[in-house]
Design an enzyme around this catalytic site. Sequence first.
Site, PDB file in Angstrom:
ATOM      1  N   ASN A   1      -6.538  11.912  -1.226  1.00 35.38           N
ATOM      2  CA  ASN A   1      -5.564  11.309  -0.252  1.00 35.38           C
ATOM      3  C   ASN A   1      -6.811  10.779   0.828  1.00 35.38           C
ATOM      4  OD1 ASN A   1      -2.935  10.744   0.564  1.00 35.38           O
ATOM      5  ND2 ASN A   1      -3.442  12.138   2.247  1.00 35.38           N
ATOM      6  N   ARG A  60      -7.167  -1.651  -7.442  1.00 33.73           N
ATOM      7  CA  ARG A  60      -7.686  -0.395  -6.472  1.00 33.73           C
ATOM      8  C   ARG A  60      -7.654   0.699  -7.474  1.00 33.73           C
ATOM      9  NH1 ARG A  60      -4.467   1.121  -1.176  1.00 33.73           N
ATOM     10  NH2 ARG A  60      -6.444   1.822  -0.711  1.00 33.73           N
ATOM     11  N   ARG A  94       0.818  -1.120   0.103  1.00 37.08           N
ATOM     12  CA  ARG A  94      -0.012  -0.060   0.021  1.00 37.08           C
ATOM     13  C   ARG A  94       0.503   1.073  -0.139  1.00 37.08           C
ATOM     14  NH1 ARG A  94       1.100   2.274   4.189  1.00 37.08           N
ATOM     15  NH2 ARG A  94       0.043   4.356   3.387  1.00 37.08           N
ATOM     16  N   GLY A  95       0.131   2.288  -0.199  1.00 35.20           N
ATOM     17  CA  GLY A  95       0.921   3.592  -0.344  1.00 35.20           C
ATOM     18  C   GLY A  95       1.152   3.854  -1.716  1.00 35.20           C
ATOM     19  N   ALA A  96       0.851   4.853  -2.280  1.00 31.07           N
ATOM     20  CA  ALA A  96       0.619   4.996  -3.974  1.00 31.07           C
ATOM     21  C   ALA A  96       2.012   4.928  -4.356  1.00 31.07           C
ATOM     22  CB  ALA A  96       0.083   6.692  -4.158  1.00 31.07           C
ATOM     23  N   GLY A  97       2.915   5.490  -3.852  1.00 28.15           N
ATOM     24  CA  GLY A  97       4.431   4.966  -4.498  1.00 28.15           C
ATOM     25  C   GLY A  97       4.879   3.712  -4.473  1.00 28.15           C
ATOM     26  N   CYS A 151      -2.388   9.697   7.877  1.00 30.16           N
ATOM     27  CA  CYS A 151      -2.232   8.448   7.246  1.00 30.16           C
ATOM     28  C   CYS A 151      -0.542   8.282   7.147  1.00 30.16           C
ATOM     29  CB  CYS A 151      -2.704   8.456   5.728  1.00 30.16           C
ATOM     30  SG  CYS A 151      -2.950   6.854   5.354  1.00 30.16           S
ATOM     31  N   LYS A 188       1.756  11.086  -9.623  1.00 29.27           N
ATOM     32  CA  LYS A 188       0.692  10.746  -8.787  1.00 29.27           C
ATOM     33  C   LYS A 188      -0.410  11.769  -9.487  1.00 29.27           C
ATOM     34  CE  LYS A 188       2.724   9.145  -4.795  1.00 29.27           C
ATOM     35  NZ  LYS A 188       3.184   9.477  -3.343  1.00 29.27           N
ATOM     36  N   ASP A 199      -2.727  10.547  -3.100  1.00 31.99           N
ATOM     37  CA  ASP A 199      -2.944   9.247  -4.059  1.00 31.99           C
ATOM     38  C   ASP A 199      -3.039   9.863  -5.613  1.00 31.99           C
ATOM     39  OD1 ASP A 199      -3.808   8.342  -1.294  1.00 31.99           O
ATOM     40  OD2 ASP A 199      -3.139   6.378  -2.292  1.00 31.99           O
TER      41      ASP A 199
HETATM   42  P1  RI2 Z   1       3.010   7.305  -0.483  1.00 29.38           P
HETATM   43  C1  RI2 Z   1      -1.955   5.945   0.910  1.00 29.38           C
HETATM   44  O1  RI2 Z   1      -3.110   5.432   0.491  1.00 29.38           O
HETATM   45  C2  RI2 Z   1      -2.360   7.155   1.681  1.00 29.38           C
HETATM   46  O2  RI2 Z   1      -3.496   7.760   1.342  1.00 29.38           O
HETATM   47  C3  RI2 Z   1      -1.122   7.892   1.354  1.00 29.38           C
HETATM   48  O3  RI2 Z   1      -1.277   9.490   1.849  1.00 29.38           O
HETATM   49  C4  RI2 Z   1      -0.945   8.045  -0.074  1.00 29.38           C
HETATM   50  O4  RI2 Z   1      -1.184   6.525  -0.279  1.00 29.38           O
HETATM   51  C5  RI2 Z   1       0.473   8.154  -0.511  1.00 29.38           C
HETATM   52  O5  RI2 Z   1       1.235   7.404   0.029  1.00 29.38           O
HETATM   53  P2  RI2 Z   1      -3.352   3.863   1.097  1.00 29.38           P
HETATM   54  O6  RI2 Z   1      -2.851   2.648   0.205  1.00 29.38           O
HETATM   55  O7  RI2 Z   1       2.984   7.165  -1.839  1.00 29.38           O
HETATM   56  O8  RI2 Z   1      -2.690   3.600   2.439  1.00 29.38           O
HETATM   57  O9  RI2 Z   1       3.499   9.072  -0.216  1.00 29.38           O
HETATM   58  O10 RI2 Z   1      -4.733   3.660   0.895  1.00 29.38           O
HETATM   59  O11 RI2 Z   1       3.559   6.443   0.417  1.00 29.38           O
END
Ligand code: RI2
Length: 320
Positions: free
Chosen positions: A204, A59, A16-19, A125, A230, A194
Amino acid sequence: MIVPETAEKIKSMEIRGAGRIGRAVAEALRDHALAVPARDAGAFRQEMERAAALLLATRPTAVSLPNAVHIVMAGLEGATTAEEAQAGVVRRADDFIRSSQHAVEQIAVFGASHIRDGDTILTHCNSEVALACITEAHRQGKEIEVFATEVRPRNQGLITIRTLNDAGIKTNFIVDSAVRSFIHDIDLVVVGADAVTVNGAVVNKIGTAQVAHSAKEARVNVIVAAETYKFAPRTILGELIRIEERAGSEVLADEIARTLPHVTVRNPAFDVTPAEYVDLIVTEQGAIPPQMAYVIIRDYLGWGINTFHETFGPESPNGE
Ligand code: RI2
């Protein structure tokens, strides 16, 4: 197997996390390209398209996912043999992974320059890149303190406070609904994204819009840390980012929900913060006011208004 496994891990949020999602997708496509028996270029492309479709269906919100797929799949262009196509995909995937990691490091430095010695920062988050800005400011010797939210229902705030704690940063852990009570103790909000739309709205984690609203009311600056991948090209056509709604069981256990037949549990994973609540978006190309989002989409992602109509015609968001 790597593609179905990665798809499953993205769905369940093990990845998880967009990056991280963007990099995982690039890695899965690369490994798939290396594993596919290379016959002719056409069959290879079909196989890669099947894999890409599986990853795209995981997703719907984080635009890093379709952007990463698009960037990697462009490696197929112009290939006349399966070997050329394979080499193209592998090269583009490796480039994407490398440049994504470099983007996070670059944003950390740019973002840290907006954090002053003595600042108290609020983050919401768990954003790799927002945390990179905060930990870089700390590394530079700035004395900072952080407020981190719990982040219901998946508690990503726990990951955030572990990172901050490991870095030795003084941190306060609060429930999401306590943001407004503490906002006057905060000098700066730093969050991730996101997706960023062409008009500078930031999608986000659910709750970000409330955080930004409280910050605006209290005249606290809001900085969004977001790599250029993004930014959401399809919003040029006025399309909206689809907000993922996850299972109600993440909020309320099924055995309790079953006893409440008139209650529906709603669980949107993201919300939209309008551009006017955001002061700055820090990208690896530099910091921009949200109103300049189109420039990133045009100049760094290479999508102009005409590109879409030439390539796809008007379609629904995120390639769906
Ligand atoms: P990075 C996450 O989504 C959060 O919303 C976070 O702020 C965003 O992605 C960006 O994350 P989720 O996967 O790419 O937890 O900065 O639903 O790590």
